[in-house]
Write a protein that holds these residues in place. Structure first.
Motif, short mmCIF file in Angstrom:
data_model
loop_
_atom_site.label_atom_id
_atom_site.label_comp_id
_atom_site.label_asym_id
_atom_site.label_seq_id
_atom_site.Cartn_x
_atom_site.Cartn_y
_atom_site.Cartn_z
N LEU A 109 32.44 47.58 48.20
CA LEU A 109 32.55 46.50 49.17
C LEU A 109 34.02 46.32 49.54
CD1 LEU A 109 31.00 44.13 50.55
CD2 LEU A 109 31.52 42.78 48.50
N VAL A 110 34.30 46.10 50.82
CA VAL A 110 35.65 45.81 51.29
C VAL A 110 35.68 44.36 51.75
CG1 VAL A 110 37.46 46.39 52.96
CG2 VAL A 110 36.07 48.21 51.94
N ILE A 111 36.63 43.61 51.17
CA ILE A 111 36.75 42.19 51.49
C ILE A 111 38.16 41.93 52.02
CG2 ILE A 111 36.69 39.83 50.59
CD1 ILE A 111 34.91 40.94 48.28
N PHE A 112 38.23 41.43 53.23
CA PHE A 112 39.50 41.01 53.82
C PHE A 112 39.64 39.51 53.57
CE2 PHE A 112 38.61 44.89 56.07
CZ PHE A 112 39.86 45.46 56.28
N VAL A 113 40.74 39.13 52.92
CA VAL A 113 41.02 37.72 52.66
C VAL A 113 42.09 37.29 53.66
CG1 VAL A 113 41.81 36.03 50.99
CG2 VAL A 113 40.46 37.99 50.22
N GLY A 144 30.13 46.25 57.81
CA GLY A 144 29.69 45.80 56.49
C GLY A 144 30.75 45.10 55.67
N ASP A 145 31.98 45.06 56.17
CA ASP A 145 33.06 44.40 55.45
C ASP A 145 32.89 42.89 55.53
OD1 ASP A 145 34.07 46.96 55.11
OD2 ASP A 145 35.71 46.70 56.56
N ILE A 146 33.48 42.21 54.58
CA ILE A 146 33.45 40.75 54.55
C ILE A 146 34.84 40.24 54.86
CG2 ILE A 146 33.17 38.74 53.04
CD1 ILE A 146 30.98 40.34 51.57
N ILE A 147 34.91 39.23 55.70
CA ILE A 147 36.17 38.54 55.97
C ILE A 147 35.99 37.11 55.49
CG2 ILE A 147 37.83 37.78 57.70
CD1 ILE A 147 36.90 40.14 59.45
N MET A 148 36.87 36.68 54.59
CA MET A 148 36.76 35.32 54.06
C MET A 148 38.11 34.62 54.14
SD MET A 148 36.79 35.73 49.94
CE MET A 148 38.01 34.44 49.74
N ALA A 149 38.07 33.31 54.07
CA ALA A 149 39.28 32.49 54.21
C ALA A 149 39.71 31.95 52.85
CB ALA A 149 39.00 31.33 55.16
N LYS A 150 41.02 31.71 52.76
CA LYS A 150 41.60 30.99 51.63
C LYS A 150 42.68 30.07 52.16
CE LYS A 150 45.21 34.25 50.25
NZ LYS A 150 46.30 33.42 50.75
N THR A 151 43.05 29.09 51.34
CA THR A 151 44.10 28.16 51.74
C THR A 151 45.21 28.04 50.71
OG1 THR A 151 42.86 26.30 50.83
CG2 THR A 151 42.54 26.77 53.18
N ALA A 152 45.14 28.84 49.65
CA ALA A 152 46.15 28.84 48.59
C ALA A 152 46.50 30.29 48.26
CB ALA A 152 45.61 28.11 47.36
N ASP A 186 45.94 31.85 45.51
CA ASP A 186 44.87 32.42 44.71
C ASP A 186 43.63 32.62 45.59
OD1 ASP A 186 42.86 33.03 42.88
OD2 ASP A 186 43.37 31.39 41.52
N SER A 187 43.22 33.87 45.74
CA SER A 187 42.04 34.16 46.58
C SER A 187 40.75 33.64 45.98
CB SER A 187 41.93 35.68 46.81
OG SER A 187 43.03 36.15 47.54
N LEU A 229 34.94 33.65 47.03
CA LEU A 229 35.13 34.99 46.50
C LEU A 229 34.28 35.26 45.26
CD1 LEU A 229 36.43 37.75 46.61
CD2 LEU A 229 38.42 36.80 45.40
N GLU A 230 34.29 34.37 44.30
CA GLU A 230 33.51 34.59 43.08
C GLU A 230 32.02 34.73 43.40
OE1 GLU A 230 33.80 35.24 39.12
OE2 GLU A 230 35.21 33.65 39.63
N GLU A 231 31.51 33.93 44.32
CA GLU A 231 30.10 34.01 44.70
C GLU A 231 29.79 35.34 45.39
OE1 GLU A 231 32.04 31.29 45.41
OE2 GLU A 231 31.19 29.91 43.94
N ILE A 232 30.69 35.79 46.22
CA ILE A 232 30.50 37.08 46.90
C ILE A 232 30.44 38.20 45.87
CG2 ILE A 232 31.60 38.79 48.40
CD1 ILE A 232 32.75 36.37 50.01
N LEU A 233 31.37 38.19 44.93
CA LEU A 233 31.42 39.23 43.90
C LEU A 233 30.17 39.21 43.04
CD1 LEU A 233 35.17 38.88 42.86
CD2 LEU A 233 34.16 40.54 44.47
#
Length: 181
Positions: free
Chosen positions: A45-49, A77-85, A87-88, A94-98
């Motif tokens: 899986l490829v995840i862009f944060v 199929g890649d996932i793009i997710m957001a963060k605000t700190a 720590d991803s 992220l933990e739920e995706i993994l």
């Protein structure tokens, strides 16, 4: 057999301007594109944060700097997710995706070595993930106290010797990461 994810952190337009020059940007983008292709090919899986900065920040969703570098290849199929700190994992999905993808092995890359990449590597190790931090898979800018090359070398050494439930991170070159289906 373990499932793996490549995490690509904060490779956004706002982090790669003439005012925020990063070490070896073009080389890093090429290595990340090649590594991402290999991860996808091996059923990983490829995840862009992507960092979502506050109002007025170049990484705010309303700003051009918020977008992922156009040179990076993103597949459907890649996932793009957001963060605000830094720590991803902190306050993100992220933990739920993994967990949903049965991921137990992480390859952590991106920008900036001494902030978001470092914090995410440490957080992953603390959570027990087997973690690879490619020594040539992250970048930063020169800082007043150290140049980018020194910062990268320092963090590669620290991550390899880090004490955590999963042990230290595996540090190697992007091209040397062994991926099997």
């Amino acid at each position: 057999m373990s499932a793996r994810a490549l995490i690509i952190i904060d490779m956004q337009v706002g982090s790669f301007t003439p005012a925020t020059a990063r070490y070896d940007t073009h080389g890093l983008v090429a290595r990340l594109n090649a590594l991402a292709a290999r991860v996808r090919e091996s059923s990983g899986l490829v995840i862009f944060v992507r960092h979502d900065g506050p109002e007025g920040d170049p990484h705010h969703p309303s700003q051009p700097g918020w977008h992922i570098l156009p040179e990076l290849e993103i597949s459907p199929g890649d996932i793009i997710m957001a963060k605000t700190a830094c720590d991803s994992f902190l306050g993100t999905e992220l933990e739920e995706i993994l967990t949903a993808h049965d991921i137990d092995q992480l390859i952590i890359t991106g920008c900036a070595t001494d902030y978001c990449v470092d914090t995410t590597v440490r957080s992953a190790l603390a959570r027990g993930y087997r973690t690879t931090a490619p020594g040539d898979g992250h970048t930063t800018a020169d800082r007043p106290h150290l140049n980018a090359v020194q910062i990268i070398a320092h963090h590669n050494a620290i991550w390899a010797d880090f004490i955590s439930p999963a042990g230290g991170a595996r540090v190697c070159l992007c091209a040397d990461i062994k991926l099997q289906r």
